[in-house]
Every structure is written in C-alpha cells, then in structure tokens.
Design a protein around this motif. Structure first.
Motif, PDB file in Angstrom:
ATOM      1  N   GLU B 268       0.793  -1.279  -0.009  1.00 24.80           N
ATOM      2  CA  GLU B 268      -0.190   0.004  -0.177  1.00 24.80           C
ATOM      3  C   GLU B 268       1.019   1.326   0.146  1.00 24.80           C
ATOM      4  O   GLU B 268       0.586   2.313  -0.786  1.00 24.80           O
ATOM      5  CB  GLU B 268      -0.941  -0.074   1.194  1.00 24.80           C
ATOM      6  CG  GLU B 268      -1.658   1.232   1.474  1.00 24.80           C
ATOM      7  CD  GLU B 268      -2.798   1.291   0.566  1.00 24.80           C
ATOM      8  OE1 GLU B 268      -3.176   0.279  -0.230  1.00 24.80           O
ATOM      9  OE2 GLU B 268      -2.969   2.465   0.167  1.00 24.80           O
ATOM     10  N   LYS B 269       2.012   1.189   0.658  1.00 26.30           N
ATOM     11  CA  LYS B 269       2.866   2.426   0.821  1.00 26.30           C
ATOM     12  C   LYS B 269       3.673   2.700  -0.352  1.00 26.30           C
ATOM     13  O   LYS B 269       3.492   3.695  -0.940  1.00 26.30           O
ATOM     14  CB  LYS B 269       3.880   1.881   1.955  1.00 26.30           C
ATOM     15  CG  LYS B 269       4.738   3.077   2.435  1.00 26.30           C
ATOM     16  CD  LYS B 269       5.524   2.902   3.723  1.00 26.30           C
ATOM     17  CE  LYS B 269       6.311   4.116   3.847  1.00 26.30           C
ATOM     18  NZ  LYS B 269       7.528   3.686   4.918  1.00 26.30           N
ATOM     19  N   ARG B 272       0.175   2.010  -6.211  1.00 30.07           N
ATOM     20  CA  ARG B 272      -1.427   2.093  -6.387  1.00 30.07           C
ATOM     21  C   ARG B 272      -1.612   1.138  -7.352  1.00 30.07           C
ATOM     22  O   ARG B 272      -1.229   1.029  -8.245  1.00 30.07           O
ATOM     23  CB  ARG B 272      -1.647   3.506  -6.562  1.00 30.07           C
ATOM     24  CG  ARG B 272      -1.081   4.101  -7.730  1.00 30.07           C
ATOM     25  CD  ARG B 272      -1.356   5.756  -8.051  1.00 30.07           C
ATOM     26  NE  ARG B 272      -0.560   6.100  -9.171  1.00 30.07           N
ATOM     27  CZ  ARG B 272      -0.670   5.895 -10.438  1.00 30.07           C
ATOM     28  NH1 ARG B 272      -1.732   5.073 -10.706  1.00 30.07           N
ATOM     29  NH2 ARG B 272       0.202   6.297 -11.277  1.00 30.07           N
ATOM     30  N   PRO B 273      -3.215   0.955  -7.247  1.00 33.02           N
ATOM     31  CA  PRO B 273      -3.846   0.080  -8.489  1.00 33.02           C
ATOM     32  C   PRO B 273      -3.472   0.838  -9.628  1.00 33.02           C
ATOM     33  O   PRO B 273      -3.885   2.129  -9.555  1.00 33.02           O
ATOM     34  CB  PRO B 273      -5.217  -0.213  -7.898  1.00 33.02           C
ATOM     35  CG  PRO B 273      -5.199   0.121  -6.504  1.00 33.02           C
ATOM     36  CD  PRO B 273      -4.158   1.184  -6.216  1.00 33.02           C
ATOM     37  N   GLY B 286      -7.625  -1.527 -13.138  1.00 30.02           N
ATOM     38  CA  GLY B 286      -6.902  -2.089 -11.633  1.00 30.02           C
ATOM     39  C   GLY B 286      -6.219  -3.256 -11.468  1.00 30.02           C
ATOM     40  O   GLY B 286      -6.135  -3.818 -10.315  1.00 30.02           O
ATOM     41  N   TYR B 289      -0.144  -2.605 -10.750  1.00 26.49           N
ATOM     42  CA  TYR B 289       0.019  -1.821  -9.710  1.00 26.49           C
ATOM     43  C   TYR B 289       1.052  -0.642 -10.312  1.00 26.49           C
ATOM     44  O   TYR B 289       1.897  -1.031 -11.133  1.00 26.49           O
ATOM     45  CB  TYR B 289       1.141  -2.626  -8.756  1.00 26.49           C
ATOM     46  CG  TYR B 289       0.416  -3.573  -7.699  1.00 26.49           C
ATOM     47  CD1 TYR B 289      -0.441  -2.869  -6.835  1.00 26.49           C
ATOM     48  CD2 TYR B 289       0.544  -4.895  -7.951  1.00 26.49           C
ATOM     49  CE1 TYR B 289      -1.038  -3.939  -5.833  1.00 26.49           C
ATOM     50  CE2 TYR B 289      -0.121  -5.691  -7.248  1.00 26.49           C
ATOM     51  CZ  TYR B 289      -0.786  -5.094  -6.241  1.00 26.49           C
ATOM     52  OH  TYR B 289      -1.292  -6.324  -5.259  1.00 26.49           O
ATOM     53  N   ARG B 292       4.068   4.739  -6.616  1.00 25.43           N
ATOM     54  CA  ARG B 292       3.346   5.993  -6.140  1.00 25.43           C
ATOM     55  C   ARG B 292       4.418   7.148  -6.392  1.00 25.43           C
ATOM     56  O   ARG B 292       5.657   6.915  -6.597  1.00 25.43           O
ATOM     57  CB  ARG B 292       3.036   5.916  -4.588  1.00 25.43           C
ATOM     58  CG  ARG B 292       1.829   5.133  -4.229  1.00 25.43           C
ATOM     59  CD  ARG B 292       1.423   5.161  -2.694  1.00 25.43           C
ATOM     60  NE  ARG B 292       0.410   4.412  -2.251  1.00 25.43           N
ATOM     61  CZ  ARG B 292      -0.715   4.568  -2.811  1.00 25.43           C
ATOM     62  NH1 ARG B 292      -1.162   5.662  -3.160  1.00 25.43           N
ATOM     63  NH2 ARG B 292      -1.621   3.531  -2.204  1.00 25.43           N
TER      64      ARG B 292
END
Ligand code: SF4
Lengths: 72, 363
Positions: B268-269, B272-273, B286, B289, B292
């Motif tokens: 998660e960190k 992002r999808p 989606g 990945y 970010r």
C-alpha cells in the motif's frame, strides 16, 4: 519464477535470517514476518519469507486426511 | 519434519481419488481451473491429471506472470537494453520471453554484449546496482501479489539508501481483476477455481470470496503438494455435487483469512492500483500496480519516460486462448513442432510454469 519453498529459520539479524532447507543454507529477508524466531518455518519466495507456517494447522490437515480415509 | 513428510505422491492417497470419483458421478463433466504457475507445475509433475476420473478436467488459467506480459512491453525493454549505460536485471524466465520478433529476447541481447543479468531476488538486483555505480540498473519487477511486497521492500530500501542508479520497472499484476474479466468473458466455461495459495498468503483467503459471492462459483485456496491438490479438487467436486458454492481454505498451514497485514501495508505504501494489459485478456482496470509518485525517482517508467510501442500479437500463437482456458496447448498448430521449450514461439512455452511448457514436458 514463482517457485516457493519452506525453510527453517536458524539465526536472525535485523531484516535478514539465515534459513535452511534440505541441507541448503541461505540468507532470506524477513521484512514482513511478524515476530520471527529461530526454529520457525517460513515459506520463501524470490528471496523473501512470505508467511510463517503453522505446525498446528499442518497437523489438522493430516488429521483431515485421516478422517476422509476412515470415513470410507 | 512435518512439512517435508506431507504426502507428495497422489498414489499415497487413493482414498481421495475414490471420493472425487464418487462425487464426479453426480456432477457430470466439470472443468476446474488453477491460476498459478506453481499449481501448473505441481499438477504436471505429480501426474494428477492421469489419475482423475474422466469427468474432471483440469485447466491452467492466467497464472504465469511471465506468460501474461504482453509482447510490446518486452519490445520496449529490448530497446531500453540497447542503451550502453543501462543494466537490466530480472528473473531468468522473463529474460527468455520473446518480443514481437521471434527469437529476440534479453538473453540473446546479453549474448550479443548487452548488459543483462538474471537474479533470484529483487535484493540481488539492488546489490548489482551498488556494484555498478556507473550503470543505471533497471529491475524488471514481474509477478503477482506474492512478489509485490518483496518488490516494495526492495524499492523502500533503495529509497532509504538514496541509491539513485536503481529503479524498478513495475510489471506486477493483481489476480482478482483478471479472474473477474475471465469469468465475464463470453467463452467462459469453468466450473470452479483452485485459488493460488501463495497469492492468498499475502492478500488473504477471504479476498477470493467474490467467486461464490458474485458468481456462484466454488473456490478452494490450495497448497502445492499432491495431497493438497487432491483435497482441494475433492472439495470443489463436493460443492459442485451438492450445488453449494462457497470459498474454502485448504492451505490453512500457511494462509490466514486476512493474509499478511505487514506485507499488505508495504504494498500500500509503495504501489497504487493501475490499469494493466494482459496477454490474452487485454486491458483490465485496476489489475496492475503503479509506483506511487513519492517514489518516482525509483520508477523506471517515469525515470526514462518509457512508452510501450503498439501491441502486436505473435502470428499463429494461441497463447491468448490457452491463458483463458479455451484452447488446449496441444490444439495449437505450432505446439511441439514449430514451438518447443528449446525454440519457443509464445510466452506459454518459455516459462517452465507456462501451460504449453508443462504440457510439452509432462504430456
Ligand atoms: S504452443 Fe507455442 S505458439 Fe502455441 S500457444 Fe503455446 S506458446 Fe503459443
């Protein structure tokens, strides 16, 4: 590339653990294993332990097999 | 040790086969699909297909991350590898995948003097970057959710060490959107799923409950030994016979309902999808990945402003049908003659975990 293998933790040094399986010894990252301890079995994939293996649940698997067998 | 004593041979558990046969008499012909390269290999190696009753057919779905990487992405990487200052690293089987030109792959480029190295772990790729400060090291991070947290940990380590000559080309994919797209495709004809055990170890068994919940399809999160597979096939056959689709977890010695929270928070960190293209399935929202923006300096796509060229399919190759379970490897006209592991045409023959390679090797 997806092959994973269960290994036993012998020593822990920060995010690294010395693990062994079938006479083979290797340094494995344990970044996302909660509370790892020497003696724990982990499933190793691409150099990272992905999860701890539970002995209790493994025994339950075997019991389940016995049950199916006996029910026949 | 317990885990090593687990029944490896389907012949040790004839009672499971007997039960499966009993239930399959009630179900009629059924088609069960696995979506994991390791399942493809364990099934092939253990010879399970040859001992199952005729009514129960096993199929391989889009479970090999190398096989679902589109040719235009490989083409993009091949042209990146032409740069003198670049060092490409990845898992061995990805290096063997041809782009749109047959026979052209990263290994061939290495033989021709290109800077390409095969690694076992993303951490090895990081080490190579440190050893070669004069190069821009690009790690091709392919894989499903099982590989994603390690890739995230590696990228975070590069960021914390300010290792500026290292970046990740993120080819990671997510299982659920691909399964949904497969199930919703017009030629879908699968009765139930063997869910990938090591993906579930990360994301949790519960994440597969959309199968019975949204589609009334049974699913069993399965381990990888012969007894695991037979137990899981038995559960699927039983649920189909009783017409009570549910999600079961057979691999409880490793997989928890909610997965591995520490791994999930690492993913998660860093990621992002994002939409992603799959060979055989096309674009799926989606299903990939992206790295970010905070970590853009370690994202090869952004760092080198990469853009994949237009997609071209390899002429004659049926991989897209094989991946969806509608074409059997042996039905591809190229199978075994023009296309073999020594001279693969499509990605399903390149990776040992591909359906065509498994069919070629084990029949
Ligand atoms: S046999 Fe070769 S060409 Fe045919 S589908 Fe499989 S990988 Fe593609």
């Amino acid at each position: 590339m997806c092959l994973a293998m269960p290994m036993k933790i012998n020593e822990i040094d920060g995010p690294l653990a010395r693990c062994e399986a079938g006479g083979l010894s290797q340094n494995i990252r344990i970044d996302f294993i909660t509370d790892p301890k020497p003696g724990d079995y982990v499933m190793v994939h691409a150099g990272f332990a992905i999860e701890k293996m539970s002995e209790k649940e493994a025994l339950e698997n075997i019991e389940l097999l016995e049950e199916i067998k006996n029910a026949l | 040790m317990l885990y090593e004593n687990w029944f490896k041979n389907p012949g040790d558990v004839p009672f499971l086969l007997k039960k499966i046969t009993e239930y399959s008499k009630q179900t009629g012909p059924i088609r069960l699909m696995e979506v994991c390269g390791t399942h493809t290999m364990s099934i092939a190696r253990s010879g399970i297909k040859s001992v199952l009753p005729e009514n129960v057919q096993l199929l391989s779905g889009p479970g090999c991350p190398v096989c679902v990487t589109p040719a235009n992405i490989i083409d993009m990487i091949l042209s990146l590898s032409e740069r003198e200052d670049i060092l490409i690293t990845s898992y061995g089987d990805l290096l063997r995948v041809p782009g749109s030109i047959r026979g052209d792959n990263l290994l061939k480029r290495r033989a021709g003097g290109g800077n390409v190295e095969s690694v076992y772990s993303p951490m090895d790729a990081l080490r190579l970057a440190e050893d070669h400060p004069e190069k821009e090291a690009v790690f091709l991070g392919a894989g499903f959710e099982t590989t994603a947290p390690g890739t995230a940990a590696c990228l975070l380590e590069a960021a914390s060490r300010r290792l500026d000559n290292f970046s990740v080309l993120c080819l990671l994919k997510q299982t659920e959107p691909a399964l949904r797209s497969l199930i919703e495709s017009p030629d879908f004809a699968v009765s139930g799923f063997l869910c990938p055990g090591h993906v579930a170890a990360i994301i949790g068994a519960d994440r597969f409950s959309f199968l019975p919940g949204d589609y009334r399809l049974p699913g069993v999160v399965a381990g990888f030994e012969a007894a695991d597979l037979l137990c899981s096939i038995l559960e699927l056959t039983r649920m189909l016979a009783e017409n009570r689709p549910a999600l079961k977890n057979e691999y409880t010695r490793l997989v928890r309902p909610g997965g591995n929270p520490a791994a999930l928070s690492l993913m998660e960190k860093v990621f992002r999808p994002a939409p992603s293209r799959w060979r055989g399935l096309g674009y799926i929202d989606g299903s990939g990945y992206a790295i970010r923006d905070e970590y853009a300096s370690w994202d090869a796509m952004q760092k080198f402003s990469l853009k994949p060229p237009a997609e071209t399919e390899i002429p004659g190759c049926q991989c897209s049908g094989v991946i969806r379970g509608v074409v059997r490897p042996a039905d591809c006209p190229l199978f075994g003659n023009i296309c073999s592991p020594a001279s693969p045409v499509g990605p399903c023959m390149v990776s040992g975990e591909g359906a065509c390679a498994a069919a070629y090797q084990y029949g």
